[in-house]
Design a protein around this motif. Structure first.
Motif, short mmCIF file in Angstrom:
data_model
loop_
_atom_site.label_atom_id
_atom_site.label_comp_id
_atom_site.label_asym_id
_atom_site.label_seq_id
_atom_site.Cartn_x
_atom_site.Cartn_y
_atom_site.Cartn_z
N THR A 28 0.82 -1.21 0.00
CA THR A 28 0.00 0.00 0.00
C THR A 28 0.86 1.26 0.00
O THR A 28 0.55 2.23 -0.69
CB THR A 28 -0.92 0.02 1.25
N SER A 29 1.95 1.25 0.77
CA SER A 29 2.77 2.45 0.95
C SER A 29 3.87 2.61 -0.08
O SER A 29 4.34 3.73 -0.32
CB SER A 29 3.40 2.43 2.35
N TYR A 76 7.40 6.01 -3.36
CA TYR A 76 6.75 6.17 -2.05
C TYR A 76 5.33 6.66 -2.30
O TYR A 76 5.09 7.79 -2.67
CB TYR A 76 7.57 7.17 -1.25
N LEU A 77 4.36 5.77 -2.08
CA LEU A 77 2.97 6.02 -2.48
C LEU A 77 2.09 6.62 -1.40
O LEU A 77 1.23 7.46 -1.69
CB LEU A 77 2.33 4.70 -2.93
N GLN A 78 2.22 6.14 -0.18
CA GLN A 78 1.33 6.55 0.91
C GLN A 78 2.17 6.75 2.16
O GLN A 78 3.00 5.90 2.49
CB GLN A 78 0.27 5.48 1.15
N ALA A 130 4.45 11.20 1.92
CA ALA A 130 4.56 10.59 0.58
C ALA A 130 3.92 11.50 -0.46
O ALA A 130 2.80 11.97 -0.27
CB ALA A 130 3.88 9.22 0.56
N ARG A 131 4.66 11.73 -1.54
CA ARG A 131 4.16 12.52 -2.67
C ARG A 131 4.54 11.85 -3.99
O ARG A 131 4.76 12.52 -4.98
CB ARG A 131 4.73 13.94 -2.62
N MET A 181 15.68 8.40 3.53
CA MET A 181 15.07 9.63 4.05
C MET A 181 15.53 10.85 3.25
O MET A 181 14.70 11.70 2.91
CB MET A 181 15.43 9.82 5.53
N ARG A 182 16.81 10.92 2.92
CA ARG A 182 17.32 12.04 2.11
C ARG A 182 16.64 12.05 0.73
O ARG A 182 16.24 13.11 0.25
CB ARG A 182 18.83 11.93 1.92
N GLN A 183 16.48 10.89 0.14
CA GLN A 183 15.91 10.83 -1.19
C GLN A 183 14.42 11.23 -1.22
O GLN A 183 13.99 11.90 -2.16
CB GLN A 183 16.06 9.42 -1.79
N VAL A 184 13.65 10.85 -0.22
CA VAL A 184 12.23 11.17 -0.25
C VAL A 184 11.91 12.52 0.38
O VAL A 184 10.80 13.02 0.23
CB VAL A 184 11.35 10.05 0.38
N SER A 185 12.87 13.09 1.09
CA SER A 185 12.64 14.40 1.74
C SER A 185 13.07 15.57 0.85
O SER A 185 12.68 16.69 1.11
CB SER A 185 13.40 14.47 3.07
N GLY A 186 13.89 15.30 -0.14
CA GLY A 186 14.46 16.39 -0.97
C GLY A 186 13.52 16.94 -1.98
O GLY A 186 12.39 16.63 -2.16
#
Length: 132
Positions: A54-55, A84-86, A94-95, A127-132
């Motif tokens: 799901t996520s 990162y879906l949810q 997630a975006r 975390m760096r990859q999905v937060s940037g």
């Protein structure tokens, strides 16, 4: 047989086939996930697989599998290509962010099934990859 079990497990993972993954593990599977608690038993493993589906949408590439000569232990190294879906509680929002991570797993195998899987990846890198 052990190498084939790991190959089937990851083919099911890449296909998003939770039932196929469950067919590769023992009833008392011990699942040790990076930065998390140990899950024991197929029911908790199934819950984890459903949550992950799901996520996240992930495909494992560049797979290299190693198995001991007696077939009781194994390891795999791969690259995770994911989206990162949810939003996962306690993690960044997630975006639809994409990420690519090197990762690996270690296995105990018995009776042609996976009895333990321990997964490792660099959470700070994710975390760096999905937060940037």
């Amino acid at each position: 047989m052990s190498r084939e079990t790991i190959e089937r497990y990851y083919a099911a993972f890449n296909a998003g086939d939770g039932a196929g993954m469950l067919a590769c593990v023992t009833d008392d599977i011990e699942h040790r996930v990076n930065e998390g608690d140990i899950r024991r038993g197929k029911a908790l493993f199934a819950e984890f697989c459903a949550h992950m589906g799901t996520s996240y949408r992930e495909e494992l590439r560049d797979m290299v599998i190693f198995v001991t000569p007696d077939g009781t232990r194994g390891a795999a190294e791969f690259t995770v290509h994911g989206t990162y879906l949810q939003t996962d509680p306690g993690l960044p929002e997630a975006r639809g962010q994409g990420y690519v991570l090197p990762a690996g797993a270690f296995f105990d195998l018995k009776g042609g099934l996976i009895a333990r899987v321990t997964t490792f990846y660099n959470l700070a890198d994710w975390m760096r990859q999905v937060s940037g």
